[in-house]
Design a protein around this motif. Sequence first.
Motif, mmCIF file in Angstrom:
data_model
loop_
_atom_site.group_PDB
_atom_site.id
_atom_site.type_symbol
_atom_site.label_atom_id
_atom_site.label_comp_id
_atom_site.label_asym_id
_atom_site.label_seq_id
_atom_site.Cartn_x
_atom_site.Cartn_y
_atom_site.Cartn_z
ATOM 1 N N LYS A 68 -48.844 -93.534 40.870
ATOM 2 C CA LYS A 68 -48.951 -92.624 39.730
ATOM 3 C C LYS A 68 -49.699 -91.360 40.154
ATOM 4 O O LYS A 68 -50.561 -91.385 41.040
ATOM 5 C CB LYS A 68 -49.655 -93.305 38.560
ATOM 6 N N HIS A 100 -46.725 -85.935 43.068
ATOM 7 C CA HIS A 100 -45.697 -84.905 42.941
ATOM 8 C C HIS A 100 -44.796 -84.966 44.163
ATOM 9 O O HIS A 100 -45.277 -85.031 45.299
ATOM 10 C CB HIS A 100 -46.294 -83.499 42.841
ATOM 11 N N LEU A 113 -36.393 -91.295 39.998
ATOM 12 C CA LEU A 113 -36.274 -90.218 39.011
ATOM 13 C C LEU A 113 -36.421 -90.757 37.594
ATOM 14 O O LEU A 113 -36.969 -90.076 36.720
ATOM 15 C CB LEU A 113 -34.946 -89.481 39.161
ATOM 16 N N LYS A 135 -38.353 -93.236 36.854
ATOM 17 C CA LYS A 135 -39.783 -93.534 36.749
ATOM 18 C C LYS A 135 -40.613 -92.279 36.502
ATOM 19 O O LYS A 135 -41.682 -92.332 35.890
ATOM 20 C CB LYS A 135 -40.246 -94.231 38.025
ATOM 21 N N ALA A 136 -40.120 -91.130 36.955
ATOM 22 C CA ALA A 136 -40.882 -89.880 36.873
ATOM 23 C C ALA A 136 -41.080 -89.445 35.427
ATOM 24 O O ALA A 136 -40.221 -89.634 34.565
ATOM 25 C CB ALA A 136 -40.170 -88.778 37.653
ATOM 26 N N ASP A 137 -42.243 -88.830 35.169
ATOM 27 C CA ASP A 137 -42.531 -88.285 33.846
ATOM 28 C C ASP A 137 -41.849 -86.941 33.641
ATOM 29 O O ASP A 137 -41.473 -86.585 32.514
ATOM 30 C CB ASP A 137 -44.048 -88.124 33.675
ATOM 31 N N VAL A 167 -38.905 -84.285 35.488
ATOM 32 C CA VAL A 167 -37.887 -84.035 36.509
ATOM 33 C C VAL A 167 -37.389 -82.600 36.347
ATOM 34 O O VAL A 167 -36.905 -82.219 35.272
ATOM 35 C CB VAL A 167 -36.715 -85.019 36.405
ATOM 36 N N ARG A 223 -47.009 -80.111 34.477
ATOM 37 C CA ARG A 223 -47.906 -81.263 34.545
ATOM 38 C C ARG A 223 -49.075 -81.056 33.589
ATOM 39 O O ARG A 223 -49.707 -79.996 33.582
ATOM 40 C CB ARG A 223 -48.425 -81.428 35.985
ATOM 41 N N GLN A 263 -49.379 -88.246 35.916
ATOM 42 C CA GLN A 263 -47.934 -88.066 35.811
ATOM 43 C C GLN A 263 -47.269 -88.033 37.189
ATOM 44 O O GLN A 263 -47.825 -87.501 38.159
ATOM 45 C CB GLN A 263 -47.612 -86.776 35.073
ATOM 46 N N ILE A 264 -46.072 -88.587 37.252
ATOM 47 C CA ILE A 264 -45.210 -88.437 38.424
ATOM 48 C C ILE A 264 -44.246 -87.292 38.141
ATOM 49 O O ILE A 264 -43.567 -87.281 37.109
ATOM 50 C CB ILE A 264 -44.425 -89.730 38.716
ATOM 51 N N THR A 265 -44.220 -86.321 39.036
ATOM 52 C CA THR A 265 -43.354 -85.160 38.854
ATOM 53 C C THR A 265 -42.427 -85.016 40.055
ATOM 54 O O THR A 265 -42.841 -85.238 41.197
ATOM 55 C CB THR A 265 -44.177 -83.870 38.674
ATOM 56 N N ILE A 266 -41.193 -84.644 39.795
ATOM 57 C CA ILE A 266 -40.202 -84.437 40.862
ATOM 58 C C ILE A 266 -39.514 -83.101 40.636
ATOM 59 O O ILE A 266 -39.033 -82.819 39.531
ATOM 60 C CB ILE A 266 -39.148 -85.563 40.874
#
Length: 316
Positions: free
Chosen positions: A214, A217, A236, A238-240, A242, A284, A289-292
């Motif tokens: 978690k 980035h 993707l 799972k990401a918060d 995208v 963010r 957060q997970i960001t892609i």
Amino acid sequence: MATIINLEEIKAIVKDIDVVAAMEEGFIHYSNGNTVVPPVGELLFEEPKGDAHIKYGYIKKDAYYVIKIASGFYDNAKLGIPSSQGLMLLFDQKTGVPKAILLDEGHLTDIRTAAAGALAAKYFAPKKIKAIGIIGTGIQAKLQLEHLQKHTPCQTVWVWGRTIENTEKFAKELGSDYNIQIAKTASEVAKHCNVIVTTTPSELALLNADDVQKGTHITAVGSDTQDKQELESKLLAKADIVIADSIPQSKSRGEIYRAIQDKAISENKIVELGTAIQDSKLQRTNDDQITIVDLTGVAVQDIMITKAVYTNYSAV
């Protein structure tokens, strides 16, 4: 007659350009509907493996339009030449008269891609960066790391490459400016890093959803065709957040394309980069957060960097 600008001149000029700022301006123009950017022209080669992209367009009411041809032939190293090749063509938007030919041999494509990666991290990386992870050992891997230092500096770096020989060579080339750790697997990179850049032409996912902690980035730059993929589609999902550099392009190439094809995510989850950097609510908001950010490469980047080089060259 069109001005011809060679590679050495281009390299000298681009050092004095704030390319990250140029990319930011370009993406805002793009997402605000101020550009004309047709679909990417593409040639895919099998023997040897490679691809060539034709990207072109213009900013409305601007002075120029640009056509870029760039290629990547992945066996070129065996011949002692870079994998990236190409050139930029600059034309007068009002008359169509050719103004400049930039013989950049793919260098400007490499630089504008790295600058877009730095821009992505500027808005989506966590505030406290533990370590930067680099997946890949080519020129883009090196440039991404260098450009990250402007807005998101961190000298602790984990690197994974497809061969230990390439990885060790890459680590040596980076020198003493960084604290380099060589990972045995891509998942080991994710274990130690909360900012990761993937830079390979892989056609099989290198990072899985379970690999990523978690708060991470990820900027994905390697997947720019239908066949390439560096991130598992579940990642993707799972990401918060995208982000696509271009929503239209994400429908035919890149990580987002693959994730939608796999029904891991829907189009409704995607936000365009130029839109997100204008609205803090789309960026963010916390370090969990997970960001892609999926960078497939957009012609507006080529327009901005070509214009900047030509303008600086003409001013001398």
